[in-house]
Write an enzyme that holds these catalytic residues in place. Structure first.
Site, PDB file in Angstrom:
ATOM      1  N   GLU A 105       0.688  -0.984  -0.203  1.00  0.00           N
ATOM      2  CA  GLU A 105      -0.307   0.008  -0.315  1.00  0.00           C
ATOM      3  C   GLU A 105       0.996   1.275  -0.165  1.00  0.00           C
ATOM      4  OE1 GLU A 105      -2.393  -0.871   3.515  1.00  0.00           O
ATOM      5  OE2 GLU A 105      -3.974  -1.896   2.067  1.00  0.00           O
ATOM      6  N   HIS A 110       8.730  -0.517   3.647  1.00  0.00           N
ATOM      7  CA  HIS A 110       8.887  -1.218   4.911  1.00  0.00           C
ATOM      8  C   HIS A 110       8.900  -2.792   5.648  1.00  0.00           C
ATOM      9  CE1 HIS A 110       5.291  -0.584   3.118  1.00  0.00           C
ATOM     10  NE2 HIS A 110       4.074  -1.718   4.152  1.00  0.00           N
TER      11      HIS A 110
HETATM   12  P1  AMP Z   1       1.714  -2.580   3.296  1.00  0.00           P
HETATM   13  O1  AMP Z   1       0.173  -3.338   2.902  1.00  0.00           O
HETATM   14  O2  AMP Z   1       3.096  -3.431   4.021  1.00  0.00           O
HETATM   15  O3  AMP Z   1       2.345  -1.148   1.822  1.00  0.00           O
HETATM   16  O4  AMP Z   1       1.930  -2.010   4.408  1.00  0.00           O
HETATM   17  C1  AMP Z   1       0.999  -0.521   4.787  1.00  0.00           C
HETATM   18  C2  AMP Z   1       0.831   0.013   6.469  1.00  0.00           C
HETATM   19  O5  AMP Z   1       0.996   0.970   6.757  1.00  0.00           O
HETATM   20  C3  AMP Z   1      -0.108  -0.571   6.831  1.00  0.00           C
HETATM   21  O6  AMP Z   1       0.248  -1.312   8.164  1.00  0.00           O
HETATM   22  C4  AMP Z   1      -0.697   0.342   7.414  1.00  0.00           C
HETATM   23  O7  AMP Z   1      -2.003   0.115   8.490  1.00  0.00           O
HETATM   24  C5  AMP Z   1       0.279   1.150   7.893  1.00  0.00           C
HETATM   25  N1  AMP Z   1      -0.089   2.589   8.069  1.00  0.00           N
HETATM   26  C6  AMP Z   1      -0.557   4.022   6.811  1.00  0.00           C
HETATM   27  N2  AMP Z   1      -0.471   4.941   7.635  1.00  0.00           N
HETATM   28  C7  AMP Z   1       0.971   5.415   8.430  1.00  0.00           C
HETATM   29  C8  AMP Z   1       0.946   5.740   9.535  1.00  0.00           C
HETATM   30  N3  AMP Z   1       0.576   7.497   8.985  1.00  0.00           N
HETATM   31  N4  AMP Z   1       1.538   5.373  10.366  1.00  0.00           N
HETATM   32  C9  AMP Z   1       1.852   4.711  11.033  1.00  0.00           C
HETATM   33  N5  AMP Z   1       1.272   3.303  10.062  1.00  0.00           N
HETATM   34  C10 AMP Z   1       1.033   3.791   9.074  1.00  0.00           C
END
Ligand code: AMP
Length: 126
Positions: A105, A110
């Site tokens: 996402e 990360h």
């Molecule tokens: P991914 O699907 O691996 O890209 O995961 C993105 C992650 O980022 C998800 O677990 C979200 O909950 C997390 N996320 C999105 N925005 C934020 C934010 N502002 N602070 C902390 N985590 C976030």
């Protein structure tokens, strides 16, 4: 095709201090913070400070110092949270989603450190 980094992604904004985060650990090249929508009692995200889209981008193009620092931070988080299986901890899962099939996402590398409950098997059936 070369990697194209979008500097408007939410983690880039966190790194620039434009939006807040719940920091767990910060080093010269790496930031670790709590996920805003935790999927386990412990859900920490570890990101490099450099502009890398996903894990392979980082692994291929980051400096040795960035790669070492990033991996040390993962280890330090596991240590800080008492997760190390070899030290009596209950373990953890490390996940990094890359690209569309993995449903990434946020297009800034990360890894998710998930822990604090039995996480079940790795993948559900497609
Ligand atoms: P991914 O699907 O691996 O890209 O995961 C993105 C992650 O980022 C998800 O677990 C979200 O909950 C997390 N996320 C999105 N925005 C934020 C934010 N502002 N602070 C902390 N985590 C976030």
């Amino acid at each position: 095709m070369p990697y194209v980094y979008d500097d408007q992604n939410i983690f880039a904004k966190i790194l620039r201090g434009e939006i807040p985060n719940d920091t767990v650990l910060e080093t010269e090249h790496t930031l670790a913070f709590n996920d805003i929508a935790p999927q386990a009692p412990i859900h920490v995200l570890v990101i490099p400070k450099g502009p890398y889209v996903c894990y392979d981008h980082f692994a291929l193009e980051a400096s040795d110092a960035e790669i070492a620092d990033f991996n040390r931070v993962v280890g330090q988080i596991c240590q800080m949270k008492g997760l190390q299986p070899g030290e009596g901890g209950a373990g953890f899962r490390l996940i990094s989603n890359a690209g569309k099939d993995a449903v990434q996402e946020v297009p800034h590398l990360h890894v998710h450190i998930l822990a604090g409950r039995n996480l079940g098997r790795m993948l559900g059936k497609a």
